[in-house]
Structure formats: structure tokens, C-alpha cells
Design a protein around this motif. Structure first.
Motif, short mmCIF file in Angstrom:
data_model
loop_
_atom_site.label_atom_id
_atom_site.label_comp_id
_atom_site.label_asym_id
_atom_site.label_seq_id
_atom_site.Cartn_x
_atom_site.Cartn_y
_atom_site.Cartn_z
N VAL A 91 0.80 -1.19 -0.02
CA VAL A 91 -0.08 0.07 -0.19
C VAL A 91 0.82 1.15 0.01
O VAL A 91 1.78 1.39 0.84
N PRO A 92 0.44 2.12 -1.01
CA PRO A 92 1.28 3.44 -0.83
C PRO A 92 1.01 4.19 0.54
O PRO A 92 -0.17 4.62 0.67
N MET A 93 2.00 4.66 1.16
CA MET A 93 1.73 5.62 2.33
C MET A 93 2.68 6.86 2.38
O MET A 93 3.88 6.58 1.76
N ARG A 94 2.43 8.04 2.78
CA ARG A 94 3.21 9.10 2.81
C ARG A 94 4.29 8.77 3.98
O ARG A 94 3.79 8.39 5.03
N TRP A 95 5.50 9.08 3.72
CA TRP A 95 6.54 8.90 5.04
C TRP A 95 6.57 9.96 5.46
O TRP A 95 6.86 11.17 5.31
N GLY A 96 5.90 10.19 6.83
CA GLY A 96 5.76 11.32 7.85
C GLY A 96 4.38 11.29 8.10
O GLY A 96 3.47 11.61 7.42
N PHE A 97 4.10 11.38 9.51
CA PHE A 97 2.60 11.67 10.08
C PHE A 97 2.55 13.26 9.93
O PHE A 97 3.15 14.07 9.84
N PRO A 98 1.20 13.54 9.72
CA PRO A 98 0.99 15.12 9.54
C PRO A 98 0.98 15.92 10.69
O PRO A 98 0.69 15.17 11.76
N HIS A 99 1.67 16.86 10.61
CA HIS A 99 1.89 17.75 11.88
C HIS A 99 0.51 18.09 12.22
O HIS A 99 -0.22 18.68 11.39
N PRO A 100 0.32 18.34 13.55
CA PRO A 100 -1.09 18.62 14.11
C PRO A 100 -1.66 20.12 13.63
O PRO A 100 -2.83 20.17 13.20
#
Length: 217
Positions: free
Chosen positions: A52-61
Motif C-alpha cells: 500500500v502506498p503511504m506518505r512517509w511522515g505523519f501530518p503535523h497537528p
């Protein structure tokens, strides 16, 4: 800390390589992935491994376009608010890499070559972003204390490289306690890896393109 690595270009090749781990590859090319890239993450879903393609890095709040955090410390992964739910609920994945980069806080990048493909542990979550039409899957790399080779840079962290026998446990294919799952996250010691200073290239880099396998989200 690691912010770049090379991996297989083809989604189908990633799947083939992951089952079994020793599967041979042909006509492969390397793609460089960086923070904010869509990574090919292997997950366990509907009784089989999928990519599954996933962005590396959780989004900053406060700004979803900013990747923060990008790493999760293995030692506290089950108690840190940002990562605990993903770890405990089975949102764990693997990214197959052929090399990865390390550097001290300030200094030259070095490329670590394991001599073959390895699986690095990631945890992931799905984020609902008001500005996006659908949920955004994002992932972070799990890190462990640096081994003797990487500590010479100096830096005190490195990616959590999963042993082949731990893949099924980490993904959730094989039922296991949380203690057993966390035990998969250990420093890769006594390895025959090589490390070389990275050469800066004058040519501009192109963004990788990937097909979306779909089916999971």
C-alpha cells in the motif's frame, strides 16, 4: 538519522520479494525515497500481504503538509501517544530497502549498503484531513540504537531492521503478544554491511512514479 533510502521501483516486485523473502528479482531498478515520498509498505490485510502506498511522515497537528514525526523510537513505541495505537492495533508494516542513508545532526550523508535487500519496520495510521477528499495513510520508520558501524559517524540511531523470521510476527500474520512483537525491534549487530560517504550528483533528481495497487483503502 535516516531520511533517505533506495528501494525497488515496481510494486509487483516488492510483493514477489516479500513472499518468500529469498525470491529472486529480475529487471529491477532502484528508486530513491525521501521523507514525504509515497512508500511501498507491506501490510497484512484480508489474509494476505499487500503493498500500500503511504506518505512517509505523519501530518503535523497544525499543518498536515509538514511531516512530523517521521521516526518512532522502538524503546517507547507502545507508550508514546503518536505511535501506541498503531503498534498495539496491528498497524505495522515493512518497507524493503536496498540501501539507506545516515548522517550525524550536521555533517556528510553516508550510504549504508547491507549487501542485499532488507526489511525495515514501520508503523502507520490513516488520517482524515479536511482539505483532502479521502483519508491519507501515512507511516513512520521505527528506529533502534545504532550498531557499531553506524555509531562511528557518529549518530545514536538507525532503522529497525527485521530478521526474516520476524516478518510474520511484526505484520500480524502470526499471532503474538505485544512483548513478542516489540522483541522484533532490535539493533542489527555483527552485520557485514559497508558504509561510504555519499557523492553529490549534479543532475536534478526526478520524483518516483508508482502505480496504486488499491484494494486496502
Amino acid at each position: 538519522m535516516c531520511g533517505k533510502f533506495t528501494a525497488m521501483a515496481s510494486w509487483s516486485q516488492v510483493v514477489a520479494f516479500s513472499q518468500p523473502l529469498s525470491a529472486a528479482q529480475t529487471d529491477d531498478r532502484d528508486v530513491t525515497f525521501r521523507v514525504m515520498s509515497n512508500l511501498p509498505v507491506i501490510v497484512w490485510h484480508n489474509g494476505r500481504r499487500q503493498v500500500v502506498p503511504m506518505r512517509w511522515g505523519f501530518p503535523h497537528p497544525k499543518d498536515w503538509k509538514r511531516p512530523q514525526p517521521i521516526h518512532a523510537r522502538a524503546e517507547t513505541i507502545e507508550t508514546t501517544k503518536a505511535f501506541a495505537a498503531a503498534f498495539l492495533d496491528g498497524q505495522r508494516g515493512i518497507v524493503i530497502v536496498k540501501s539507506f542513508n545516515e548522517a550525524p545532526e550536521s555533517g556528510q550523508q553516508h550510504t549504508i549498503l547491507p549487501g542485499g535487500a532488507i526489511g525495515i519496520a514501520f508503523v502507520w495510521r490513516r488520517f482524515e484531513i479536511a482539505q483532502l477528499a479521502s483519508v491519507m495513510p501515512a507511516c513512520v520508520m521505527v528506529t533502534v540504537p545504532a550498531n557499531a558501524l553506524i555509531a562511528t559517524l557518529p549518530t545514536d540511531r538507525m532503522p529497525a531492521v527485521l530478521a526474516a523470521e520476524d516478518w510474520a510476527v511484526w505484520l500480524g500474520e502470526e499471532p503474538a503478544s505485544h512483548d513478542r512483537i516489540k522483541a522484533c525491534l532490535k539493533t542489527a549487530q555483527d552485520v557485514r554491511w559497508t558504509m561510504t560517504p555519499e557523492e553529490k550528483k549534479a543532475t536534478p533528481r526526478a520524483k518516483p512514479t508508482q502505480s496504486d495497487p488499491g484494494g486496502l483503502f
